[in-house]
Design a protein around this motif. Sequence first.
Motif, PDB file in Angstrom:
ATOM      1  N   UNK A   1      -5.109  36.000  16.604  1.00 28.40           N
ATOM      2  CA  UNK A   1      -4.404  37.080  16.869  1.00 28.40           C
ATOM      3  C   UNK A   1      -4.798  38.463  16.019  1.00 28.40           C
ATOM      4  N   UNK A   2      -5.072  38.417  14.976  1.00 33.95           N
ATOM      5  CA  UNK A   2      -5.644  39.446  14.091  1.00 33.95           C
ATOM      6  C   UNK A   2      -7.108  39.932  14.690  1.00 33.95           C
ATOM      7  N   UNK A   3      -7.821  38.915  15.195  1.00 34.68           N
ATOM      8  CA  UNK A   3      -8.893  39.138  15.742  1.00 34.68           C
ATOM      9  C   UNK A   3      -8.868  39.971  16.951  1.00 34.68           C
ATOM     10  N   UNK A   4      -8.036  39.474  17.869  1.00 31.41           N
ATOM     11  CA  UNK A   4      -7.605  40.140  19.151  1.00 31.41           C
ATOM     12  C   UNK A   4      -7.260  41.730  18.881  1.00 31.41           C
ATOM     13  N   UNK A   5      -6.333  41.777  18.073  1.00 32.66           N
ATOM     14  CA  UNK A   5      -5.922  43.236  17.738  1.00 32.66           C
ATOM     15  C   UNK A   5      -7.016  44.176  17.380  1.00 32.66           C
ATOM     16  N   UNK A   6      -7.805  43.483  16.256  1.00 31.31           N
ATOM     17  CA  UNK A   6      -8.902  44.563  15.687  1.00 31.31           C
ATOM     18  C   UNK A   6      -9.915  44.529  16.969  1.00 31.31           C
ATOM     19  N   UNK A   7     -10.272  43.612  17.913  1.00 32.19           N
ATOM     20  CA  UNK A   7     -11.324  43.915  18.788  1.00 32.19           C
ATOM     21  C   UNK A   7     -10.942  45.007  19.847  1.00 32.19           C
ATOM     22  N   UNK A   8      -9.733  44.973  20.179  1.00 30.26           N
ATOM     23  CA  UNK A   8      -9.144  45.714  21.215  1.00 30.26           C
ATOM     24  C   UNK A   8      -8.518  46.917  20.813  1.00 30.26           C
ATOM     25  N   UNK A   9      -8.815  47.125  19.472  1.00 31.57           N
ATOM     26  CA  UNK A   9      -8.333  48.502  18.917  1.00 31.57           C
ATOM     27  C   UNK A   9      -8.683  49.688  19.400  1.00 31.57           C
ATOM     28  N   UNK A  10     -10.086  49.600  19.823  1.00 34.90           N
ATOM     29  CA  UNK A  10     -10.777  50.584  20.501  1.00 34.90           C
ATOM     30  C   UNK A  10     -10.293  51.182  21.872  1.00 34.90           C
ATOM     31  N   UNK A  11      -9.288  50.468  22.696  1.00 36.05           N
ATOM     32  CA  UNK A  11      -9.052  50.729  23.858  1.00 36.05           C
ATOM     33  C   UNK A  11      -9.592  50.281  25.123  1.00 36.05           C
ATOM     34  N   UNK A  12     -10.509  49.313  24.751  1.00 38.69           N
ATOM     35  CA  UNK A  12     -11.492  48.927  25.831  1.00 38.69           C
ATOM     36  C   UNK A  12     -10.819  47.393  25.616  1.00 38.69           C
ATOM     37  N   UNK A  13     -10.646  46.655  26.958  1.00 33.72           N
ATOM     38  CA  UNK A  13     -10.096  45.376  27.189  1.00 33.72           C
ATOM     39  C   UNK A  13     -11.355  44.264  26.395  1.00 33.72           C
ATOM     40  N   UNK A  14     -11.257  43.704  25.447  1.00 31.09           N
ATOM     41  CA  UNK A  14     -12.146  42.676  24.882  1.00 31.09           C
ATOM     42  C   UNK A  14     -11.620  41.380  24.873  1.00 31.09           C
ATOM     43  N   UNK A  15     -12.481  40.164  25.171  1.00 26.41           N
ATOM     44  CA  UNK A  15     -12.266  38.759  25.132  1.00 26.41           C
ATOM     45  C   UNK A  15     -13.152  38.225  24.059  1.00 26.41           C
ATOM     46  N   UNK A  16     -12.619  37.066  23.578  1.00 28.32           N
ATOM     47  CA  UNK A  16     -13.688  36.203  22.404  1.00 28.32           C
ATOM     48  C   UNK A  16     -14.667  35.669  23.613  1.00 28.32           C
ATOM     49  N   UNK A  17     -15.734  35.534  22.917  1.00 27.13           N
ATOM     50  CA  UNK A  17     -17.035  34.954  23.531  1.00 27.13           C
ATOM     51  C   UNK A  17     -17.191  33.872  22.730  1.00 27.13           C
ATOM     52  N   UNK A  18     -17.046  33.757  21.221  1.00 23.02           N
ATOM     53  CA  UNK A  18     -17.021  32.695  20.575  1.00 23.02           C
ATOM     54  C   UNK A  18     -16.233  32.961  19.163  1.00 23.02           C
ATOM     55  N   UNK A  19     -15.583  31.813  18.639  1.00 25.10           N
ATOM     56  CA  UNK A  19     -14.918  32.001  17.330  1.00 25.10           C
ATOM     57  C   UNK A  19     -15.352  30.536  16.579  1.00 25.10           C
ATOM     58  N   UNK A  20     -15.351  30.752  15.382  1.00 25.77           N
ATOM     59  CA  UNK A  20     -15.288  29.473  14.368  1.00 25.77           C
ATOM     60  C   UNK A  20     -14.448  29.917  12.941  1.00 25.77           C
ATOM     61  N   UNK A  21     -13.926  28.764  12.575  1.00 19.19           N
ATOM     62  CA  UNK A  21     -13.057  28.726  11.490  1.00 19.19           C
ATOM     63  C   UNK A  21     -13.657  27.703  10.435  1.00 19.19           C
ATOM     64  N   UNK A  22     -13.536  28.090   9.120  1.00 18.76           N
ATOM     65  CA  UNK A  22     -13.858  27.389   8.090  1.00 18.76           C
ATOM     66  C   UNK A  22     -12.381  27.000   7.041  1.00 18.76           C
ATOM     67  N   UNK A  23     -11.947  25.911   6.820  1.00 12.09           N
ATOM     68  CA  UNK A  23     -10.680  25.666   6.157  1.00 12.09           C
ATOM     69  C   UNK A  23     -11.151  25.663   4.619  1.00 12.09           C
ATOM     70  N   UNK A  24     -10.496  26.242   3.694  1.00 11.42           N
ATOM     71  CA  UNK A  24     -11.089  26.055   2.282  1.00 11.42           C
ATOM     72  C   UNK A  24      -9.957  25.516   1.500  1.00 11.42           C
ATOM     73  N   UNK A  25      -8.436  25.840   1.777  1.00  5.89           N
ATOM     74  CA  UNK A  25      -7.362  25.546   0.948  1.00  5.89           C
ATOM     75  C   UNK A  25      -6.301  24.942   2.017  1.00  5.89           C
ATOM     76  N   UNK A  26      -5.427  24.352   1.625  1.00  7.41           N
ATOM     77  CA  UNK A  26      -4.292  23.958   2.427  1.00  7.41           C
ATOM     78  C   UNK A  26      -2.919  24.849   2.192  1.00  7.41           C
ATOM     79  N   UNK A  27      -2.604  25.311   3.437  1.00 11.19           N
ATOM     80  CA  UNK A  27      -1.442  26.146   3.327  1.00 11.19           C
ATOM     81  C   UNK A  27      -0.192  25.533   3.131  1.00 11.19           C
ATOM     82  N   UNK A  28       0.751  25.920   2.404  1.00 12.18           N
ATOM     83  CA  UNK A  28       1.857  24.980   2.029  1.00 12.18           C
ATOM     84  C   UNK A  28       3.284  25.666   2.403  1.00 12.18           C
ATOM     85  N   UNK A  29       4.330  25.040   2.535  1.00 14.13           N
ATOM     86  CA  UNK A  29       5.445  25.525   2.817  1.00 14.13           C
ATOM     87  C   UNK A  29       5.969  26.648   2.027  1.00 14.13           C
TER      88      UNK A  29
END
Length: 141
Positions: free
Chosen positions: A67-95
Amino acid sequence: MSDKSAISQAEGVMQRMLARDAFSKLLGLQVDEMGEGYCRLHFQVREDMLNGFGILHGGVTYSAADSAFAFACNSHGCLSVALSTNMDYLEAGKLGDTLTIEAKEESLKNKVGVYQIRIMNQENVLVALFKGTSYRTSKNI
């Protein structure tokens, strides 16, 4: 475009997107700052976001970063879509954790943008890294 009008445009695009984005609302994402090629938001980890081991489900972390990626890449006012994404998980989120997601534009060419997204907890521990590459269509938002 002046910095002030660029920020205003970015905020307007984000508000328009968020108004129709039921999933970001379901996650409880709160946008803290918007700018051209930039978004910072946060959310709190709830019990219904945990996996079978009692830690934050990776799909929630990914979705918030996306979602943050989508807001940032569309912020210029030009419809943008994801070509590729990747994620590295480094720590566990907790309640109860408050996670802050910051998306920054690293490169923007005619049709392709590259974004680096950092997910940090309330203790400034890096929880995950997300990289997204976007394609800018010829449609204005």
